[in-house]
Design a protein around this motif. Structure first.
Motif, short mmCIF file in Angstrom:
data_model
loop_
_atom_site.label_atom_id
_atom_site.label_comp_id
_atom_site.label_asym_id
_atom_site.label_seq_id
_atom_site.Cartn_x
_atom_site.Cartn_y
_atom_site.Cartn_z
N LEU A 133 29.43 120.94 -28.24
CA LEU A 133 30.42 120.76 -27.20
C LEU A 133 31.18 119.48 -27.48
O LEU A 133 30.67 118.58 -28.14
CB LEU A 133 29.73 120.64 -25.85
N ALA A 134 32.41 119.43 -26.95
CA ALA A 134 33.21 118.21 -27.12
C ALA A 134 33.15 117.40 -25.83
O ALA A 134 33.61 117.85 -24.78
CB ALA A 134 34.65 118.57 -27.45
N LEU A 135 32.55 116.25 -25.92
CA LEU A 135 32.42 115.38 -24.75
C LEU A 135 33.58 114.39 -24.79
O LEU A 135 33.84 113.77 -25.82
CB LEU A 135 31.07 114.66 -24.85
N SER A 136 34.30 114.25 -23.68
CA SER A 136 35.38 113.27 -23.65
C SER A 136 35.25 112.40 -22.40
O SER A 136 34.20 112.41 -21.75
CB SER A 136 36.74 113.95 -23.80
N ASP A 137 36.30 111.63 -22.08
CA ASP A 137 36.14 110.52 -21.13
C ASP A 137 35.53 110.91 -19.79
O ASP A 137 34.70 110.17 -19.24
CB ASP A 137 37.49 109.83 -20.89
N ARG A 138 35.93 112.07 -19.26
CA ARG A 138 35.41 112.46 -17.94
C ARG A 138 33.90 112.72 -18.02
O ARG A 138 33.14 112.37 -17.11
CB ARG A 138 36.12 113.71 -17.43
N TYR B 18 33.77 113.61 -28.72
CA TYR B 18 32.46 113.49 -29.34
C TYR B 18 31.76 114.84 -29.42
O TYR B 18 31.65 115.55 -28.42
CB TYR B 18 31.60 112.50 -28.54
N SER B 19 31.29 115.16 -30.60
CA SER B 19 30.53 116.39 -30.81
C SER B 19 29.08 116.14 -30.39
O SER B 19 28.43 115.23 -30.91
CB SER B 19 30.58 116.78 -32.30
#
Lengths: 468, 468
Positions: A68-73, A119-120
């Motif tokens: 999964l792609a983790l981002s700021d939220r 982020y992976s």
């Protein structure tokens, strides 16, 4: 004077304890687990129910996306329970997307400013981390293998079935949080109530996960800190890196048609097709044909519903708003649900569930709808527009505008991915930018036209007028 | 030489007999009953299942609308089974709509050309007629009080429950027709299959049926051969005549807001409100307050789904396409389903179910979608636009155009109500007319402007260009 002792992360406010009935969270996936952690840290007794076995013991695999792609939220939500640093250590930053054309030529595009990355992360590893943290807390009960058979809203009761023994039993709930995913059983009960608005809409595309093997000695055979994309018009493949040097690839592919799952009935057809269209990836896919026919083909659904709460029940995450994965925001919007709910509990107090649930729904529904629209918009963009030279020219012009006027032209992707602006506002701003570009582009036939005084004057006028 | 003997209506083709399993129709409402009649007349053994008791014995009332408007599509379907004349004898033609303003002033508008009418029919009486005809046929089995608990698509099996005894049992089906209404249990099973597109969308309006009493000696206290409308901006009441001199009225009313169900909590409030806004109707409503709180408030749903067939199951009627009632087409579109299916069986033969089901779905889905759009369009028109002087001027201009060019400008209402043109084509033509009017109206400030040479010239150009 001694400092007050506090629970693990030192931020839990005083909450109800003792004889109060537990809060019930349905679904021990990512959002349900994170939510349970938030609620437990507030001092509530919590029970987490899931029909599946504990993934830490079963090693289950359900064909869900591995990375999964983790981002700021998402990061903010993890910070709220003090585990962002732990997760960051097992994640891989992706600073840019790298496009692979049919000849294996590469083109890169940064995701944001220098240092900005998505982020992976590995879904199961993240889920395990959350469950371990929950298990370590007193007052938290993890109950796996318990299937919700029927939800009695009027009687505030759960009819459950122990999957292992087949035993059926009924128990009351006080507050129930439905975080049980796109095919939510909790939502299924709401759907049968009067005046319940609901839709489930599928794309005519499925997805299949495949593996790009690690290079010698666990090295990455493709650029590690990038999301790789093989755009091919009517279909595409993407790949995200794993810690062991492999990449997890996902093929998004029509179910029917000339290039489709239906058109690749056997190993020979799959091998020939990949050799033709994904030539540079094939050497990394020694198990391609095997995986293609062993791994499931999963469908792509958008779920919208309203209301999200009724009878002391609240829906969150995919249960409330399943979206297609083309913006990499599915987990992030669900995690942001947890941050927002926690904030509302801070504002209203932990006893004010009706007010909290009503305001949560009112705040989040337009943002979830906007994110659903954005994800579909990106699907169409990736599928239909990315091969259009005029569209690519427009994207280059937009980059020039953003570079010239960084305070006044924030790219849509940046607002969605690297900010905490409500999704609905990001989407509205993106649509205003689209409208500006539609007025500007007739005067631009080549990149150099952008620098002409007439175009620059019009752009300044647009920026002054619309506030994009 | 003797003529061959034939079944009741003399048109049934030779069909399968004897040991073949029966066709199963779920739902003994209007569409299910008519469909069963069509299938039985083709020589098929048919069983008709319904969870409710036989309405001919139980006198049930479920708050469904008592009166329905039957128009050309519905009549054709009834003609196809030879019962149009019987039904016509117990129906009341409505040649025009009569608007009642707050002062009780009346304004009439014909529905179509001279002699064209929609017909008020009683739902239960029509349903009873269809069931009586079914019962008289050999090979037809009526099974009331049998609730579909679960539909096993893969195993082609119905899990049923006898409502009276509580006995649960399972039986196979060969072909299953889901005509079990807006909350279809058959559709519920399809909805849980992969890649099933589904939506249920409610208006924030409910409706309530009320009675306008007959005049002395069973006479009609309002004009008999008209549909009466009390348009009031954000809400409205309509009334259709019954054979006994009474009218059945329906109030369409917001659930919440200043004038709404929520704002009328007791008899005094209801009486005062009606005296204020429906003054001329109140003398005919001696039981108003009692009925208002005894009769149910029903919701208004639009259901869309796709596909309509799978695993030898086909959805028809409201189960496939429930619509809001504002065009008076709900029953007509369901009845037309039966005509179309019968035509496809004629074309493909009675053994070709897969081809028939696939083509039915392909033909009917766009038309059902168009009819759903039309019904919502009429709701908005009745609610928001009917009080706008510019809109009313436009309607008068459209009437002039239709009168001047009857072959080239057929009103949308006529195409929908008094023709058999596919709904999708009617809707497309209506949208082309709307576009023409949007171009024409800027030049028209008063009715007389229409006759000016410039407007007439532009109109001729439009008619030549677009074919509306």
């Amino acid at each position: 004077m001694s400092l007050p002792t506090s629970s693990a992360a030192g931020t839990a406010p005083a909450g109800p304890t003792g004889a109060v009935p537990p809060l019930t969270v349905a679904g021990a996936g990512l959002v349900g687990s994170l939510l349970a952690l938030y609620l437990a840290r507030r001092g509530h007794p919590v029970q987490l129910l899931d029909r599946r076995p504990d993934l830490r013991r079963s090693g289950r695999s359900e064909g869900r996306s591995i990375n999964l792609a983790l981002s700021d939220r998402g990061w903010r939500a993890l910070e709220g329970v003090g585990i962002a640093d732990d997760v960051r250590r097992v994640s891989i930053p992706l600073y840019r997307r790298v496009m692979h054309d049919r000849q294996g030529q590469l083109t890169g595009q940064p995701y944001g400013a220098a240092g900005q990355a998505i982020y992976s992360v590995n879904r199961d590893q993240l889920n395990r981390t959350l469950l371990d943290l929950l298990e370590a807390r007193p007052g938290v009960q993890l109950r796996f293998g318990q299937q919700l058979q029927r939800l009695d809203l009027a009687g505030r009761a759960l009819h459950l079935r122990d999957v292992a023994t087949g035993r059926e039993y009924t128990e009351p709930y006080s507050q129930l949080f439905g975080a049980d995913g796109a095919f939510s059983a909790v939502r299924g009960a709401l759907q049968r109530t009067d005046r319940y608005n609901y839709s489930q809409t599928y794309l005519e595309y499925g997805y299949k996960e495949l593996t790009l093997e690690a290079g010698p000695g666990g090295t990455w055979a493709l650029e590690k800190n990038a999301l790789h994309i093989w755009p091919r018009g009517q279909y595409l493949m993407i790949a995200l890196p794993n810690l062991d040097g492999s990449f997890n690839a996902t093929l998004f592919f029509p179910y029917e048609g000339p290039a489709s799952f239906a058109a690749l009935p056997d190993a020979a057809a799959v091998t020939a097709f990949f050799a033709d269209v994904f030539a540079d990836a094939v050497p990394l896919m020694p198990r391609l044909a095997e995986e293609f026919f062993t791994n499931p083909t999963s469908s792509l659904v958008t779920v919208r519903c309203y209301p999200w709460h009724a009878a002391d029940v609240l829906l969150l995450g995919d249960a409330a708003h399943a979206i297609v994965p083309f913006y990499g925001q599915g987990m992030n919007v669900g995690f942001e649900d947890c941050t927002v709910l926690d904030g509302l509990l801070n504002a209203h107090g932990d006893a004010a569930w009706p007010a909290v649930m009503a305001e949560f729904e009112q705040q989040r529904k337009p943002n979830a709808d906007a994110m659903a629209d954005l994800a579909l918009y990106n699907f169409v963009e990736m599928r239909d527009r990315v091969g259009d030279p005029r569209f690519l020219l427009q994207k280059r012009i937009e980059n020039k505008i953003a570079a010239l006027y960084p305070d006044r032209w924030v790219p849509l992707y940046t607002r969605v991915t690297f900010s905490h602006l409500p999704y609905a506002e990001a989407w509205a701003a993106g649509q205003r930018q689209d409208a500006v570009m539609a007025r500007l582009m007739p005067y631009i036939q080549a990149e150099a036209d952008f620098d002409g005084p007439a175009v620059q004057a019009q752009l300044l006028q647009e920026l002054a007028a619309t506030g994009v």
